[in-house]
Write an enzyme that holds these catalytic residues in place. Structure first.
Site, PDB file in Angstrom:
ATOM      1  N   ASP A  25      13.065 -40.989   3.868  1.00 27.47           N
ATOM      2  CA  ASP A  25      11.865 -41.952   4.393  1.00 27.47           C
ATOM      3  C   ASP A  25      12.392 -43.172   4.200  1.00 27.47           C
ATOM      4  O   ASP A  25      12.064 -44.167   5.038  1.00 27.47           O
ATOM      5  CB  ASP A  25      10.533 -41.674   3.404  1.00 27.47           C
ATOM      6  CG  ASP A  25       9.876 -40.467   3.935  1.00 27.47           C
ATOM      7  OD1 ASP A  25      10.607 -39.586   4.972  1.00 27.47           O
ATOM      8  OD2 ASP A  25       8.841 -39.991   3.347  1.00 27.47           O
ATOM      9  N   GLU A 105      -0.270 -17.164  23.116  1.00 27.36           N
ATOM     10  CA  GLU A 105      -0.222 -18.282  22.222  1.00 27.36           C
ATOM     11  C   GLU A 105      -1.246 -18.565  21.155  1.00 27.36           C
ATOM     12  O   GLU A 105      -2.566 -18.116  21.611  1.00 27.36           O
ATOM     13  CB  GLU A 105      -0.095 -19.539  23.404  1.00 27.36           C
ATOM     14  CG  GLU A 105       0.995 -19.481  24.335  1.00 27.36           C
ATOM     15  CD  GLU A 105       0.879 -20.381  25.347  1.00 27.36           C
ATOM     16  OE1 GLU A 105      -0.194 -21.474  25.177  1.00 27.36           O
ATOM     17  OE2 GLU A 105       1.775 -20.580  26.256  1.00 27.36           O
ATOM     18  N   LYS A 107      -4.802 -20.132  20.072  1.00 24.25           N
ATOM     19  CA  LYS A 107      -5.811 -20.925  20.696  1.00 24.25           C
ATOM     20  C   LYS A 107      -6.192 -21.932  19.574  1.00 24.25           C
ATOM     21  O   LYS A 107      -7.063 -21.507  18.511  1.00 24.25           O
ATOM     22  CB  LYS A 107      -6.903 -19.961  21.303  1.00 24.25           C
ATOM     23  CG  LYS A 107      -7.843 -20.929  21.990  1.00 24.25           C
ATOM     24  CD  LYS A 107      -8.888 -19.946  22.606  1.00 24.25           C
ATOM     25  CE  LYS A 107      -9.858 -20.713  23.555  1.00 24.25           C
ATOM     26  NZ  LYS A 107     -10.458 -21.890  23.027  1.00 24.25           N
ATOM     27  N   ASP A 109      -8.245 -24.779  18.064  1.00 27.60           N
ATOM     28  CA  ASP A 109      -9.619 -25.329  18.042  1.00 27.60           C
ATOM     29  C   ASP A 109      -9.448 -26.804  18.091  1.00 27.60           C
ATOM     30  O   ASP A 109      -9.563 -27.608  16.846  1.00 27.60           O
ATOM     31  CB  ASP A 109     -10.663 -24.962  16.731  1.00 27.60           C
ATOM     32  CG  ASP A 109     -12.032 -25.009  17.158  1.00 27.60           C
ATOM     33  OD1 ASP A 109     -12.058 -25.651  18.160  1.00 27.60           O
ATOM     34  OD2 ASP A 109     -12.773 -25.242  16.037  1.00 27.60           O
ATOM     35  N   TYR A 217       1.187 -27.047  25.401  1.00 29.51           N
ATOM     36  CA  TYR A 217       1.416 -25.669  26.081  1.00 29.51           C
ATOM     37  C   TYR A 217       1.647 -25.340  27.493  1.00 29.51           C
ATOM     38  O   TYR A 217       1.699 -24.295  27.852  1.00 29.51           O
ATOM     39  CB  TYR A 217       0.402 -24.751  25.081  1.00 29.51           C
ATOM     40  CG  TYR A 217      -1.288 -25.507  25.436  1.00 29.51           C
ATOM     41  CD1 TYR A 217      -1.544 -25.564  26.782  1.00 29.51           C
ATOM     42  CD2 TYR A 217      -1.754 -25.657  24.208  1.00 29.51           C
ATOM     43  CE1 TYR A 217      -2.887 -26.119  26.557  1.00 29.51           C
ATOM     44  CE2 TYR A 217      -2.953 -26.213  24.369  1.00 29.51           C
ATOM     45  CZ  TYR A 217      -3.961 -26.313  25.536  1.00 29.51           C
ATOM     46  OH  TYR A 217      -4.858 -26.898  25.852  1.00 29.51           O
ATOM     47  N   LYS A 307     -11.177 -14.286  21.832  1.00 32.48           N
ATOM     48  CA  LYS A 307     -11.724 -15.150  20.801  1.00 32.48           C
ATOM     49  C   LYS A 307     -11.983 -14.018  19.388  1.00 32.48           C
ATOM     50  O   LYS A 307     -12.755 -13.101  19.770  1.00 32.48           O
ATOM     51  CB  LYS A 307     -13.200 -15.670  21.061  1.00 32.48           C
ATOM     52  CG  LYS A 307     -13.015 -16.842  21.818  1.00 32.48           C
ATOM     53  CD  LYS A 307     -12.855 -18.186  21.456  1.00 32.48           C
ATOM     54  CE  LYS A 307     -13.239 -19.294  22.215  1.00 32.48           C
ATOM     55  NZ  LYS A 307     -14.701 -19.849  21.976  1.00 32.48           N
ATOM     56  N   CYS A 401     -38.996 -39.359  -2.848  1.00 29.89           N
ATOM     57  CA  CYS A 401     -37.738 -38.985  -3.317  1.00 29.89           C
ATOM     58  C   CYS A 401     -37.804 -37.974  -4.579  1.00 29.89           C
ATOM     59  O   CYS A 401     -38.810 -38.266  -5.437  1.00 29.89           O
ATOM     60  CB  CYS A 401     -36.949 -40.330  -4.020  1.00 29.89           C
ATOM     61  SG  CYS A 401     -35.448 -39.904  -5.008  1.00 29.89           S
ATOM     62  N   CYS A 404     -36.582 -39.714  -8.247  1.00 28.73           N
ATOM     63  CA  CYS A 404     -37.263 -40.676  -8.801  1.00 28.73           C
ATOM     64  C   CYS A 404     -38.893 -41.002  -8.243  1.00 28.73           C
ATOM     65  O   CYS A 404     -39.635 -41.714  -8.794  1.00 28.73           O
ATOM     66  CB  CYS A 404     -36.611 -42.033  -8.541  1.00 28.73           C
ATOM     67  SG  CYS A 404     -36.686 -42.782  -6.956  1.00 28.73           S
ATOM     68  N   CYS A 419     -34.324 -42.807   0.272  1.00 28.39           N
ATOM     69  CA  CYS A 419     -34.881 -43.270  -0.997  1.00 28.39           C
ATOM     70  C   CYS A 419     -34.811 -44.837  -0.932  1.00 28.39           C
ATOM     71  O   CYS A 419     -33.627 -45.205  -0.984  1.00 28.39           O
ATOM     72  CB  CYS A 419     -34.504 -42.615  -2.415  1.00 28.39           C
ATOM     73  SG  CYS A 419     -34.988 -43.289  -3.639  1.00 28.39           S
ATOM     74  N   CYS A 424     -32.827 -45.531  -8.233  1.00 24.81           N
ATOM     75  CA  CYS A 424     -33.043 -44.261  -8.489  1.00 24.81           C
ATOM     76  C   CYS A 424     -31.990 -43.610  -9.483  1.00 24.81           C
ATOM     77  O   CYS A 424     -30.631 -43.848  -8.913  1.00 24.81           O
ATOM     78  CB  CYS A 424     -33.301 -43.784  -7.170  1.00 24.81           C
ATOM     79  SG  CYS A 424     -33.171 -41.994  -7.073  1.00 24.81           S
TER      80      CYS A 424
HETATM   81  S1  IVH Z   1      -4.135 -23.020  28.469  1.00 29.27           S
HETATM   82  C1  IVH Z   1      -5.594 -23.005  32.737  1.00 29.27           C
HETATM   83  N1  IVH Z   1      -3.276 -22.655  26.126  1.00 29.27           N
HETATM   84  O1  IVH Z   1      -8.840 -23.894  25.045  1.00 29.27           O
HETATM   85  C2  IVH Z   1      -5.212 -22.980  31.309  1.00 29.27           C
HETATM   86  N2  IVH Z   1      -5.354 -23.708  26.485  1.00 29.27           N
HETATM   87  O2  IVH Z   1     -11.085 -22.366  26.250  1.00 29.27           O
HETATM   88  C3  IVH Z   1      -6.263 -23.529  30.522  1.00 29.27           C
HETATM   89  N3  IVH Z   1      -6.608 -24.242  24.244  1.00 29.27           N
HETATM   90  O3  IVH Z   1      -9.449 -25.963  27.457  1.00 29.27           O
HETATM   91  C4  IVH Z   1      -5.568 -23.866  29.281  1.00 29.27           C
HETATM   92  N4  IVH Z   1      -4.950 -23.281  22.832  1.00 29.27           N
HETATM   93  O4  IVH Z   1      -8.298 -27.008  25.464  1.00 29.27           O
HETATM   94  C5  IVH Z   1      -4.345 -23.193  26.851  1.00 29.27           C
HETATM   95  N5  IVH Z   1      -2.439 -22.156  23.943  1.00 29.27           N
HETATM   96  C6  IVH Z   1      -3.466 -22.586  24.863  1.00 29.27           C
HETATM   97  C7  IVH Z   1      -4.562 -23.314  24.031  1.00 29.27           C
HETATM   98  C8  IVH Z   1      -5.661 -23.665  25.038  1.00 29.27           C
HETATM   99  C9  IVH Z   1      -6.396 -23.986  22.944  1.00 29.27           C
HETATM  100  C10 IVH Z   1      -7.779 -24.625  24.730  1.00 29.27           C
HETATM  101  C11 IVH Z   1      -7.781 -25.794  25.815  1.00 29.27           C
HETATM  102  C12 IVH Z   1      -8.726 -25.038  26.748  1.00 29.27           C
HETATM  103  C13 IVH Z   1      -9.643 -24.350  26.046  1.00 29.27           C
HETATM  104  C14 IVH Z   1     -10.066 -23.210  27.020  1.00 29.27           C
END
Ligand code: IVH
Length: 660
Positions: A25, A105, A107, A109, A217, A307, A401, A404, A419, A424
């Site tokens: 670093d 891939e 997914k 959040d 992605y 999901k 409150c 107090c 409050c 307090c």
């Molecule tokens: S592909 C048409 N790949 O999930 C292709 N989306 O529920 C659309 N997301 O809006 C996206 N990981 O923000 C893709 N490996 C991944 C993802 C991914 C997270 C999100 C993305 C999308 C939402 C859809």
């Protein structure tokens, strides 16, 4: 300068993309320093892709709109094996039973983002918006270190649009929420909200201060004349070669059976990732097949999200308690019959504010559905109305409150009831806990249990009283032995050396977190100036918005707070930034101490340094000159070592001060 930009870009890629740094670093910092120096002397030659430009433009009034090069669609969701098998059957039917391969891939959040590079340079970043038109957040995404400002020239991508997810790592969210709680601010309920809230900030400096990261992605567009890679797998490879961060957990498989196996094996493994994964995305690998499959009105036919079911359980809502925070905010808290969700026992959950309780229609005694999303705060989703017996009670937010008995009022447009009594005991206790916390004054040993006793016994009425405590005051208290009490007094006395910015933070002014306090201290230099500053003056401090300014003025205009500041000043706490010039032999030298010294208490050694014109700090940073290490040093030692600071033991320290 261009060479330095190249080198730094190379090391950024090693560090942020490959997790495999090849220099320390310190060496990295030297490169940046050299570049900064050159840029200072030749501002006209600053390259737009220079790493120093990560936070460049100032705040914007609002985000300009941008049209996406290709519509940014969302994905159809599926929740079961059956739905996935149906999707696979449809895909294969539409492709006339050709061989199909899938890329799976994680997914993440977070928040979808589209990034445009032109001739290898990052020129634009936009949110999804309504899919056709998004918001231009270029300045903000430039603050995210894992997004290269320039593509690796060894890769093939030059002018292209890529897409991916901006996310906040679970650990980062936990830490951010802890700070927000300390600053009396609303917590983020999940990583998605946190990422969105942090990226959509009009001031890029705020975004820069948030722990955001990105994984890409999709290669969504390439300049005409360029050959699009034939498969998703290849697209990812091309992106990676160009220095873009892709997910190492992506997999290519050749059947839906393998997709299902993969989903199963990640069901629990996903919990170990640094980011929250709410499912997987399955994509047809061949781009040519993708094109033949096309889109429905809203989603691609060639991809689907699976999901994972959220981790939910039902349990009984035993009561709704009301917690009083440091700023007097009354927060309803669900008291739950303990229940295990995803390996963790949950017995309480915040209900945020009274409107939330009404909105969810919760009654005390209800059976409720509780959800834990990843590592994040458990949430009460809804009451199970069918299970009501008629014995349930409505919850009414108290207008006094609960601690107090003072009036608790709710300002117009505010979701929170507070409050009004600053003395307090609940508020006093929370303020004391905050004052003594590690990030603030770091009085080791003063935690909730001691604070409760100190306030309940009337020994302490505000943080200023801490400094007149004596060892015998602590002797009668529970769980306080003689040795502990002397350590605690020592820790409190030692805290008077904390820098001014810490004092400012420790006061617990609403919305003034650690960073804001640092910025303010740096800019305003003393408590007096902050006290005297007008709204306009305060607003001129970069990174300090209207809400913060209002909170500071309110705090400073309260005579009780001014009295407290006076008391703290008398106790010897720093009310201004360290003096830089004192004329002593150690003038300008900054010392940091860690661990215990044999020959004298740490406070004495620190006083010695100060008497010779040196300065004491308590966090390892670039400005530190000497690190004095005693026995059993703390984390500062490790940090100092990694930063290549001059480290000395007690003997070397004594020799140094003797010579002076
Ligand atoms: S592909 C048409 N790949 O999930 C292709 N989306 O529920 C659309 N997301 O809006 C996206 N990981 O923000 C893709 N490996 C991944 C993802 C991914 C997270 C999100 C993305 C999308 C939402 C859809």
């Amino acid at each position: 300068m261009s060479e330095l930009v190249d080198q730094i870009g190379y090391h950024d890629e090693k560090y942020y993309i490959e997790d495999n740094p090849v220099i320390s670093d310190y060496e990295y910092d030297q490169l940046v320093k050299e570049l900064q120096e050159l840029e200072k002397n030749h501002p006209d030659l600053i390259l737009p892709e220079s790493p120093t430009q990560r936070v460049s433009g100032g705040p914007v009034e609002e985000f300009p709109q941008v049209e996406h090069k290709v519509a940014m669609l969302s994905l159809a969701n599926s929740y079961s094996e059956e739905e996935l098998r149906e999707w696979d059957a449809r895909v294969r039917r539409l492709l006339g039973d050709e061989k199909v391969e899938y890329v799976i891939e994680p997914k993440i959040d977070g928040l979808g983002i589209a990034i445009v590079y032109e001739n290898g340079l990052l020129v634009r970043g936009a949110t999804r918006g309504d899919g056709k038109v998004g918001e231009d957040v270029t300045q903000n995404i430039k603050t995210i270190k894992s997004i290269p400002l320039r593509l690796n020239p060894k890769g093939t991508l030059r002018t292209a649009e890529v897409r991916g997810e901006i996310y906040m790592p679970v650990e980062g969210l936990r830490e951010l929420n802890r700070k927000r709680e300390e600053a009396g601010e609303q917590l983020f309920a999940n990583p998605r909200n946190a990422a969105a809230g942090s990226l959509r900030q009009l001031d890029p400096k705020v975004t820069a201060s948030r722990p955001l990261d990105a994984i890409l992605y999709t290669l969504s567009w390439m300049e005409t004349g360029n050959q699009m890679p034939p498969t998703q797998d290849k697209c990812l490879e091309v992106m990676k070669e160009s220095g873009l961060r892709t997910n190492p957990n992506n997999r290519k498989v050749d059947s839906i059976e393998k997709v299902l196996e993969h989903i199963d094996s990640w069901r629990t493994k996903r919990e170990e990732l640094e980011y929250q994964v709410d499912g997987v995305v399955i994509k047809v690998d061949s781009i040519e097949q993708q094109q033949r499959l096309g889109f429905t009105s809203k989603d691609p036919r060639w991809a689907i999200a699976y999901k994972y079911p959220p981790q939910q359980m039902t349990t009984k809502l035993l009561d709704i308690a009301v917690h009083v925070g440091r700023t007097g905010a009354l927060t309803p808290v669900a008291v739950l019959e303990p229940v295990r969700i995803g390996g963790v026992t949950v017995s309480s959950a915040t209900l945020h504010n009274e409107d939330e309780v009404t909105r969810k229609g919760l009654r005390i005694g209800d059976y409720v559905l509780v959800e834990r999303a990843g590592e994040v705060i458990p949430q009460v989703v809804k009451p199970i109305v069918e299970r009501r017996t008629g014995e349930e009670r409505e919850f009414k937010m108290p207008v006094a409150c609960p601690v107090c008995g003072s009036k608790a009022t709710r300002d117009e447009g505010e979701a929170v009831r507070r409050c009004v009594n600053a003395s307090c005991p609940a508020q006093v206790k929370e303020r004391l806990i905050h004052w003594c916390s590690r990030e603030a004054m770091d009085c080791e040993g003063v935690g909730p249990s001691l604070v409760n006793q100190l306030v309940d016994k009337g020994l302490v009425k505000d943080v200023g009283d801490l400094y007149s405590l004596e060892q015998q005051d602590l002797m009668g208290l529970e769980r306080i032995a003689e040795k502990t009490s002397s350590n605690i007094i020592e820790a409190i006395k030692g805290s008077v050396n904390a820098d001014f910015d810490r004092v400012l933070f420790a006061l617990g002014i609403r919305h003034v977190g650690r960073t804001t306090a640092q910025v303010l201290a740096e800019k305003m230099e003393s408590m007096d100036r902050i006290h005297r500053a007008t709204v306009e003056e305060l607003s001129r401090t970069e990174g300090v918005g209207q809400i913060v300014v209002k909170a500071i003025r309110e705090f400073m205009d309260n005579p009780q707070n001014l009295q407290l500041i006076g008391k703290l000043r008398k106790a010897g706490l720093k009310m201004e930034m360290g003096k830089r010039s004192t004329g002593g032999p150690l003038e300008g030298k900054v010392f940091i101490f860690t661990g215990e010294l044999e020959s004298m208490p740490r406070t004495e050694a620190q006083a010695l340094v100060m008497s010779l014109g040196g300065r004491i700090t308590d966090s390892v940073s670039k400005s530190v000159d000497y690190v004095v290490v005693g026995s059993e040093p703390g984390s500062k030692y490790e940090k100092a070592r990694s930063m290549d600071k001059t480290i000395m033991n007690e003997r070397q320290f004594l020799e140094l001060v003797k010579k002076k």
